[in-house]
Scaffold this motif. Structure first.
Motif, PDB file in Angstrom:
ATOM      1  N   ALA A  46      -4.379   3.419   8.591  1.00  0.00           N
ATOM      2  CA  ALA A  46      -3.765   3.185  10.204  1.00  0.00           C
ATOM      3  C   ALA A  46      -3.821   4.467  10.595  1.00  0.00           C
ATOM      4  CB  ALA A  46      -2.483   2.603   9.950  1.00  0.00           C
ATOM      5  N   ILE A  47      -3.635   5.790   9.957  1.00  0.00           N
ATOM      6  CA  ILE A  47      -3.607   7.089  10.392  1.00  0.00           C
ATOM      7  C   ILE A  47      -5.022   7.404  10.526  1.00  0.00           C
ATOM      8  CG2 ILE A  47      -3.065   9.391   9.817  1.00  0.00           C
ATOM      9  CD1 ILE A  47      -0.631   8.345   8.226  1.00  0.00           C
ATOM     10  N   ARG A  48      -6.117   7.054   9.821  1.00  0.00           N
ATOM     11  CA  ARG A  48      -7.310   7.477  10.107  1.00  0.00           C
ATOM     12  C   ARG A  48      -7.860   7.151  11.363  1.00  0.00           C
ATOM     13  NH1 ARG A  48      -8.522   5.461   4.990  1.00  0.00           N
ATOM     14  NH2 ARG A  48      -9.698   3.692   5.899  1.00  0.00           N
ATOM     15  N   ARG A  49      -7.420   5.514  11.565  1.00  0.00           N
ATOM     16  CA  ARG A  49      -7.983   4.942  12.855  1.00  0.00           C
ATOM     17  C   ARG A  49      -7.117   5.620  14.258  1.00  0.00           C
ATOM     18  NH1 ARG A  49      -7.302   0.302   9.775  1.00  0.00           N
ATOM     19  NH2 ARG A  49      -5.267  -0.105  10.710  1.00  0.00           N
ATOM     20  N   ALA A  50      -5.933   5.878  14.014  1.00  0.00           N
ATOM     21  CA  ALA A  50      -5.203   6.483  15.126  1.00  0.00           C
ATOM     22  C   ALA A  50      -5.714   7.988  15.525  1.00  0.00           C
ATOM     23  CB  ALA A  50      -3.745   6.784  14.779  1.00  0.00           C
ATOM     24  N   LEU A  51      -6.129   8.755  14.379  1.00  0.00           N
ATOM     25  CA  LEU A  51      -6.625  10.113  14.667  1.00  0.00           C
ATOM     26  C   LEU A  51      -8.203  10.013  15.264  1.00  0.00           C
ATOM     27  CD1 LEU A  51      -5.561  11.898  11.409  1.00  0.00           C
ATOM     28  CD2 LEU A  51      -4.981  12.541  13.805  1.00  0.00           C
ATOM     29  N   ARG A  52      -8.657   9.073  14.663  1.00  0.00           N
ATOM     30  CA  ARG A  52     -10.109   8.821  15.319  1.00  0.00           C
ATOM     31  C   ARG A  52      -9.980   8.365  16.858  1.00  0.00           C
ATOM     32  NH1 ARG A  52     -14.307   4.527  15.362  1.00  0.00           N
ATOM     33  NH2 ARG A  52     -16.105   5.468  15.479  1.00  0.00           N
ATOM     34  N   ARG A  53      -9.262   7.548  17.112  1.00  0.00           N
ATOM     35  CA  ARG A  53      -9.189   7.050  18.585  1.00  0.00           C
ATOM     36  C   ARG A  53      -8.631   8.293  19.547  1.00  0.00           C
ATOM     37  NH1 ARG A  53      -6.667   2.418  16.329  1.00  0.00           N
ATOM     38  NH2 ARG A  53      -4.619   3.214  16.722  1.00  0.00           N
ATOM     39  N   MET A  54      -7.840   8.932  18.868  1.00  0.00           N
ATOM     40  CA  MET A  54      -7.292  10.598  19.793  1.00  0.00           C
ATOM     41  C   MET A  54      -8.352  11.329  19.965  1.00  0.00           C
ATOM     42  SD  MET A  54      -4.365  13.033  18.763  1.00  0.00           S
ATOM     43  CE  MET A  54      -5.119  13.342  17.422  1.00  0.00           C
ATOM     44  N   ILE A  55      -9.059  11.636  18.887  1.00  0.00           N
ATOM     45  CA  ILE A  55     -10.154  12.500  18.913  1.00  0.00           C
ATOM     46  C   ILE A  55     -11.373  11.965  19.951  1.00  0.00           C
ATOM     47  CG2 ILE A  55     -12.124  13.525  17.609  1.00  0.00           C
ATOM     48  CD1 ILE A  55      -9.810  13.575  15.362  1.00  0.00           C
ATOM     49  N   MET A  56     -11.472  10.799  19.852  1.00  0.00           N
ATOM     50  CA  MET A  56     -12.733  10.398  20.613  1.00  0.00           C
ATOM     51  C   MET A  56     -12.340  10.089  22.056  1.00  0.00           C
ATOM     52  SD  MET A  56     -14.457   7.532  18.238  1.00  0.00           S
ATOM     53  CE  MET A  56     -15.768   7.352  19.339  1.00  0.00           C
ATOM     54  N   ARG A  57     -10.949  10.146  22.440  1.00  0.00           N
ATOM     55  CA  ARG A  57     -10.329   9.992  23.867  1.00  0.00           C
ATOM     56  C   ARG A  57     -10.760  11.489  24.454  1.00  0.00           C
ATOM     57  NH1 ARG A  57      -5.809   7.037  22.407  1.00  0.00           N
ATOM     58  NH2 ARG A  57      -4.851   9.046  22.036  1.00  0.00           N
ATOM     59  N   HIS A  58     -10.981  12.495  23.357  1.00  0.00           N
ATOM     60  CA  HIS A  58     -11.160  13.942  24.210  1.00  0.00           C
ATOM     61  C   HIS A  58     -12.483  14.044  24.123  1.00  0.00           C
ATOM     62  CE1 HIS A  58      -7.052  14.929  24.834  1.00  0.00           C
ATOM     63  NE2 HIS A  58      -6.823  14.355  23.945  1.00  0.00           N
ATOM     64  N   GLY A  59     -13.603  13.102  23.882  1.00  0.00           N
ATOM     65  CA  GLY A  59     -14.956  13.193  23.741  1.00  0.00           C
ATOM     66  C   GLY A  59     -15.738  13.548  22.667  1.00  0.00           C
ATOM     67  N   TYR A  60     -14.966  13.893  21.526  1.00  0.00           N
ATOM     68  CA  TYR A  60     -15.728  14.240  20.234  1.00  0.00           C
ATOM     69  C   TYR A  60     -15.790  13.083  19.562  1.00  0.00           C
ATOM     70  CZ  TYR A  60     -13.794  18.840  21.294  1.00  0.00           C
ATOM     71  OH  TYR A  60     -13.478  20.012  21.897  1.00  0.00           O
ATOM     72  N   GLU A  61     -16.946  13.213  18.752  1.00  0.00           N
ATOM     73  CA  GLU A  61     -17.529  12.142  17.668  1.00  0.00           C
ATOM     74  C   GLU A  61     -16.683  12.350  16.469  1.00  0.00           C
ATOM     75  OE1 GLU A  61     -21.429  10.580  15.509  1.00  0.00           O
ATOM     76  OE2 GLU A  61     -21.644  12.234  16.750  1.00  0.00           O
ATOM     77  N   ALA A  62     -16.004  11.294  16.080  1.00  0.00           N
ATOM     78  CA  ALA A  62     -15.517  11.257  14.797  1.00  0.00           C
ATOM     79  C   ALA A  62     -15.814  10.206  13.811  1.00  0.00           C
ATOM     80  CB  ALA A  62     -13.824  11.161  15.253  1.00  0.00           C
ATOM     81  N   ILE A  63     -15.725  10.636  12.451  1.00  0.00           N
ATOM     82  CA  ILE A  63     -16.028   9.708  11.545  1.00  0.00           C
ATOM     83  C   ILE A  63     -14.745   9.837  10.555  1.00  0.00           C
ATOM     84  CG2 ILE A  63     -17.544   9.272   9.329  1.00  0.00           C
ATOM     85  CD1 ILE A  63     -19.955  10.528  11.128  1.00  0.00           C
ATOM     86  N   GLU A  64     -14.358   8.584   9.919  1.00  0.00           N
ATOM     87  CA  GLU A  64     -13.361   8.410   9.175  1.00  0.00           C
ATOM     88  C   GLU A  64     -13.964   8.229   7.622  1.00  0.00           C
ATOM     89  OE1 GLU A  64     -11.106   4.938   9.996  1.00  0.00           O
ATOM     90  OE2 GLU A  64     -11.540   5.140  11.991  1.00  0.00           O
ATOM     91  N   HIS A  65     -13.119   8.951   6.689  1.00  0.00           N
ATOM     92  CA  HIS A  65     -13.501   8.944   5.378  1.00  0.00           C
ATOM     93  C   HIS A  65     -12.240   8.551   4.482  1.00  0.00           C
ATOM     94  CE1 HIS A  65     -17.047  10.870   6.229  1.00  0.00           C
ATOM     95  NE2 HIS A  65     -16.427  11.767   7.044  1.00  0.00           N
ATOM     96  N   ALA A  66     -12.214   7.575   3.629  1.00  0.00           N
ATOM     97  CA  ALA A  66     -11.060   7.402   3.091  1.00  0.00           C
ATOM     98  C   ALA A  66     -10.455   8.320   2.038  1.00  0.00           C
ATOM     99  CB  ALA A  66     -11.240   5.952   2.400  1.00  0.00           C
ATOM    100  N   SER A  67     -11.456   9.016   1.348  1.00  0.00           N
ATOM    101  CA  SER A  67     -11.317   9.925   0.308  1.00  0.00           C
ATOM    102  C   SER A  67     -12.381  11.293   0.374  1.00  0.00           C
ATOM    103  CB  SER A  67     -11.665   9.271  -0.860  1.00  0.00           C
ATOM    104  OG  SER A  67     -13.268   8.944  -1.009  1.00  0.00           O
ATOM    105  N   GLY A  68     -11.849  12.188  -0.395  1.00  0.00           N
ATOM    106  CA  GLY A  68     -12.807  13.356  -0.334  1.00  0.00           C
ATOM    107  C   GLY A  68     -14.271  13.001  -1.010  1.00  0.00           C
ATOM    108  N   GLU A  69     -14.306  12.161  -1.970  1.00  0.00           N
ATOM    109  CA  GLU A  69     -15.695  11.761  -2.494  1.00  0.00           C
ATOM    110  C   GLU A  69     -16.432  10.744  -1.357  1.00  0.00           C
ATOM    111  OE1 GLU A  69     -12.707  10.801  -3.900  1.00  0.00           O
ATOM    112  OE2 GLU A  69     -12.797  12.221  -5.695  1.00  0.00           O
TER     113      GLU A  69
END
Length: 60
Positions: free
Chosen positions: A19-42
């Protein structure tokens, strides 16, 4: 904050909470940046392209 002139910059979001990943991605993309979510460091390392300009937001 204005949108970047180029879509070259990529924001990687490394966060185990979906849920936090999705929220951050939406916020970042609203500002015109491309964002990719990763569930772990690996998962981040598996998809990391060192030739692509960007930054990482890491869940500590």
């Amino acid at each position: 904050m204005s949108a970047p002139e180029s879509q070259e910059c990529l924001v990687h979001i490394v966060e185990d909470d979906a849920a936090i990943r999705r929220a951050l991605r939406r916020m970042i993309m609203r500002h015109g940046y491309e964002a990719i979510e990763h569930a772990s460091g690996e998962a981040f390392m598996d998809g990391f392209d060192p030739d692509r300009i960007g930054c990482v937001i890491v869940d500590m």
